[in-house]
Write an enzyme that holds these catalytic residues in place. Structure first.
Site, PDB file in Angstrom:
ATOM      1  N   GLU A 222       7.454  38.103  26.846  1.00 33.27           N
ATOM      2  CA  GLU A 222       6.211  37.201  26.884  1.00 33.27           C
ATOM      3  C   GLU A 222       6.560  35.643  26.333  1.00 33.27           C
ATOM      4  OE1 GLU A 222       3.358  39.017  24.278  1.00 33.27           O
ATOM      5  OE2 GLU A 222       2.807  40.525  25.767  1.00 33.27           O
TER       6      GLU A 222
ATOM      7  N   GLU B 100       3.267  46.730  29.196  1.00 30.92           N
ATOM      8  CA  GLU B 100       2.961  47.203  27.869  1.00 30.92           C
ATOM      9  C   GLU B 100       1.263  47.213  27.870  1.00 30.92           C
ATOM     10  OE1 GLU B 100       3.605  44.241  24.666  1.00 30.92           O
ATOM     11  OE2 GLU B 100       5.694  43.756  25.365  1.00 30.92           O
TER      12      GLU B 100
ATOM     13  N   GLU C 262       3.862  44.913  12.553  1.00 33.67           N
ATOM     14  CA  GLU C 262       3.267  45.776  13.436  1.00 33.67           C
ATOM     15  C   GLU C 262       3.101  47.067  13.237  1.00 33.67           C
ATOM     16  OE1 GLU C 262       3.062  43.195  17.688  1.00 33.67           O
ATOM     17  OE2 GLU C 262       5.302  44.295  17.324  1.00 33.67           O
TER      18      GLU C 262
ATOM     19  N   PHE D   6       0.752  48.690  11.960  1.00 37.31           N
ATOM     20  CA  PHE D   6      -0.559  49.393  12.050  1.00 37.31           C
ATOM     21  C   PHE D   6      -1.074  49.380  13.341  1.00 37.31           C
ATOM     22  CE2 PHE D   6      -0.932  48.540   7.260  1.00 37.31           C
ATOM     23  CZ  PHE D   6      -0.643  49.926   6.906  1.00 37.31           C
TER      24      PHE D   6
HETATM   25  C1  GAL Z   1       3.009  41.877  22.690  1.00 38.87           C
HETATM   26  C2  GAL Z   1       4.500  41.942  22.494  1.00 38.87           C
HETATM   27  C3  GAL Z   1       4.826  43.046  21.659  1.00 38.87           C
HETATM   28  C4  GAL Z   1       3.920  43.615  20.486  1.00 38.87           C
HETATM   29  C5  GAL Z   1       2.721  43.532  21.252  1.00 38.87           C
HETATM   30  C6  GAL Z   1       1.819  44.240  20.359  1.00 38.87           C
HETATM   31  O1  GAL Z   1       2.487  40.558  22.839  1.00 38.87           O
HETATM   32  O2  GAL Z   1       5.348  41.681  23.527  1.00 38.87           O
HETATM   33  O3  GAL Z   1       6.228  42.744  21.298  1.00 38.87           O
HETATM   34  O4  GAL Z   1       3.848  42.428  19.824  1.00 38.87           O
HETATM   35  O5  GAL Z   1       2.215  42.483  21.875  1.00 38.87           O
HETATM   36  O6  GAL Z   1       0.340  44.164  20.810  1.00 38.87           O
END
Ligand code: GAL
Length: 678
Positions: free
Chosen positions: A165, A322, A370, A372
């Site tokens: 990202e 993702e 992260e 949660f």
């Molecule tokens: C994205 C990121 C991930 C994780 C995810 C959580 O922005 O690429 O590493 O942080 O969000 O929602």
């Protein structure tokens, strides 16, 4: 650079599309370094049970694989790669450069980014680097070279995942290194300081520059700053972060033949990368998408983002890199998905062209920021509703495997531009309530509710494949982009343009002679004054519609008046018009119409242009068509709480049943295959 056909074929390598063993990619980020190695074997076993085909690893691996400046330790990564390989799970391999380790920022604090007030960020989060920093770039280059050299020919590596990202947190840096890079960028763009002065209109407010050294990034100023400077800084910043990608991309292309990508953020809350400029450098277009519960209709924004991602892929299939199985952890209130929502969200992405669906992350963290955030495997383990839903989702994706490689069918284009987004939202505009993305979303939602699938296109795109084009609040527009729309209408197409479009050129210079400068001729009207509405204010139109945010004094020329204001500052003045231009027509909407009326107007314009608008629209059922060489696949996603009928006949792939007419239970997803007779 990749053409759109190589995007398709790079993804086909992950999905084996068009072949007997075709499938949709299914996977996740996998961060095994968080866990004791004794957990890894169970991870792999459960990944196989869940039908995982690809995992992203080493995304945040830097501190593990390069624990000291001159020490590389690949033992953990080697072991994981071998475990995955033995299990037949493909690898989306991170170059590992996403977040510099503490030793780097301790040794070189100058890599840390600086905000517009001159405050340097501290390390301790992630992505804490200035994208222009030569020190950061050299370190990233060294790491990427090591990683690609070591694994570039490994048979399990199916995709390169550059950084992560890019620009999520650090898109804009205002440090002296960035200032110098900004000046280099401006010098390359303008050649001379005089040309920059002309483009930025610096004769106003005594801002004229005499030498390049005087030019700075738009750091915090007492009054509003120069808008053209802010706009160029947004462009520069996008280019600069893209250059971080390209630096690694060049290393990969030299040392490996595996396709390369990075994960985009086509979302509602991040706008800093002009992905139209980035897309040509990707072999696979990949997006990260999380439902944003700060928006009125998160699932419609999901559809928009999915369509925009397909647009970036030139209409080819793309990869959802993702999403979340449930809640995220970074919104004010982290709302989870209700039963069935994971299936609906996933199939909305697939309906709109995703040939692979991945998640952040495999196993929910026990520690760290992260912990949660939802995952495929929740804290509760396999004895959980979430795990059962994941298995069910994986089975469902297995039953639509033949979709791989098929393409979405759309007759309507919606013009979307990151550059126009930056420009529209600049300071010192007529109304702070006019936000570009809100207007784009409003038009998109209206089309969604009319049951019309759209392709999201860049300004200036070839529109010849469409019947209708919609351009919401396209404030900044270049001459060639104006010509693309004008030629399209002259040739028989229908355009719908909404207020605050066509106002400025690429330098944010007003197009004189009446608004909407670039489109006055096409629309057969001009506007001589804006009448933005007071906060929370509204106006009524003579057809019963309500307008908010905006009104303006439209002086019709050749255009026919479709609706007028019944009250407000401009009673009796036109609010909606339609002009016949060449073989086509151009509609203009001068206010932010309420949802049903905007939907009705767009449906009418599209229908008149010959678009097949479903009669049973507006009932909360999302309908999309993907087309393969010999079959059509119609998606029905019922977002409503009611059972809905749909006129579909063929083989329903999720249930395996032949259907002639569908009853869609609340929340249901169906995909109906119909053979095409050529
Ligand atoms: C994205 C990121 C991930 C994780 C995810 C959580 O922005 O690429 O590493 O942080 O969000 O929602």
């Amino acid at each position: 650079m990749s053409s759109s056909s190589t995007i398709g074929s790079a993804l086909a390598a992950l999905t084996a599309s068009g072949r007997a063993e075709s499938r949709l990619a299914f996977g996740c980020d996998y961060n095994p370094e968080q866990w004791d190695p004794s957990v890894w074997a169970e991870d792999i076993r459960l990944m196989r049970e869940a039908g995982v085909t690809i995992v992203a690893i080493n995304v945040f691996g830097w501190a593990q694989i390069q624990p000291r400046p001159d020490v590389f330790d690949f033992s953990g990564l080697d072991a994981i790669i071998e475990l995955l390989h033995e299990a037949g799970i493909g690898i989306n391999l991170g170059t590992g450069t996403a977040s510099p380790p503490p030793w780097l920022s301790t040794k070189h604090p100058e890599i840390l980014p600086v905000d517009a007030d001159g405050v340097r960020a501290w390390p301790g989060g992630r992505q804490a680097y200035c994208p222009s920093s030569p020190v950061f770039r050299a370190a990233a280059q060294r790491l990427a070279t090591e990683v690609v050299t070591r694994y570039g020919s490994h048979p399990a590596v199916q995709l390169w995942h550059v950084s992560n990202e890019l620009g999520c947190h650090n898109a804009h840096c205002y440090c002296d290194v960035s200032a110098s890079a900004f000046r280099d960028w401006l010098r390359a763009k303008y050649g001379t300081v005089d040309a920059l002065n002309t483009a930025w209109g610096t004769t106003f407010w005594s801002q004229r520059y005499g030498a390049w050294e005087e030019v700075l990034p738009p750091r915090h100023t007492l009054s509003a700053g120069n808008p053209a400077q802010a706009l160029d800084f947004a462009r520069f910043s996008s280019d600069e972060v893209l250059e971080c990608y390209r630096m690694e991309e060049r290393i990969i292309r030299r040392l490996s033949s595996v396709p390369v990508t990075t994960n985009f953020m086509v979302t509602a809350h991040i706008r800093n990368q002009d992905y139209w400029q980035w897309a040509p450098y990707m072999d696979v277009i990949a997006n990260d998408h999380y439902l944003d519960h700060r928006l009125p209709d998160p699932h419609q924004e999901l559809s928009f983002a999915a369509d925009a991602t397909r647009g970036l892929a030139g209409g080819d299939p793309w990869l959802l890199m993702e999403q979340a199985t449930g809640a995220v952890n970074w919104q004010p209130r982290n709302i989870t998905k209700v039963p069935g929502e994971l299936m609906r969200n996933t199939f909305a992405h697939v309906a709109r062209g995703a040939d692979g669906v991945c998640f952040f992350q495999w196993r929910a963290s026990a520690q760290g920021t992260e912990k949660f955030h939802s995952a495929l495997l929740p804290h509760a383990g396999t004895d959980s509703r979430k795990w059962q839903e994941v298995l069910e989702l994986s089975r469902a994706l297995g039953s639509v495997r033949e979709l791989a490689g098929t393409r979405v069918v759309a007759d309507v284009a919606l013009v979307f531009s990151w550059e126009a987004w930056w420009a529209t939202d600049l300071d010192s505009h007529p109304s702070e309530e006019l936000r570009y993305l809100e207007q784009v979303h409003a038009a998109y939602r209206a089309l969604w509710e009319a049951g019309i699938t759209v392709d999201i296109v860049r300004p200036g795109a070839d529109l010849s494949a469409y019947r209708t084009v919609v351009a919401p609040s396209l404030y900044l527009v270049r001459d060639d982009e104006v010509k693309a729309v004008t030629d399209f209408v002259a040739g028989g197409g229908t355009a719908v343009i909404t207020f605050f479009s066509g106002i400025v050129d690429q330098d944010d210079r007003v197009r004189l002679g009446g608004y909407p400068g670039a489109f006055t001729n096409l629309l057969g009207l001009h506007v001589d004054e804006f009448f933005p509405l007071a906060a929370g204010g509204s106006v009524t139109l003579d057809d019963g519609a309500t307008g908010t945010v905006w009104s303006e004094h439209i002086v019709p020329g050749a255009a026919d008046v479709v609706a007028t204001y019944a009250d407000g500052p401009l009673p009796g003045s036109p609010a909606v018009t339609r002009n016949t231009f060449g073989g086509g027509s151009a509609w203009y909407v001068g206010t932010a119409l309420d949802r049903p009326h905007l939907s009705g107007l767009l449906a009418r314009a599209a229908q008149e242009a010959g678009v097949d608008v479903p009669a049973d629209h507006g009932d909360g059922v999302e309908q999309v068509l993907r087309r393969g060489p010999d079959a059509d696949y119609r998606f029905y996603i019922n977002h409503s709480d009611e059972t809905r009928p749909a006129r579909a006949a063929g083989l329903e792939l999720l249930t395996g049943a032949a259907v002639d007419g569908l009853e869609l239970p609340p929340g249901a997803v169906r995909v109906v295959k119909t053979k095409r007779e050529e």
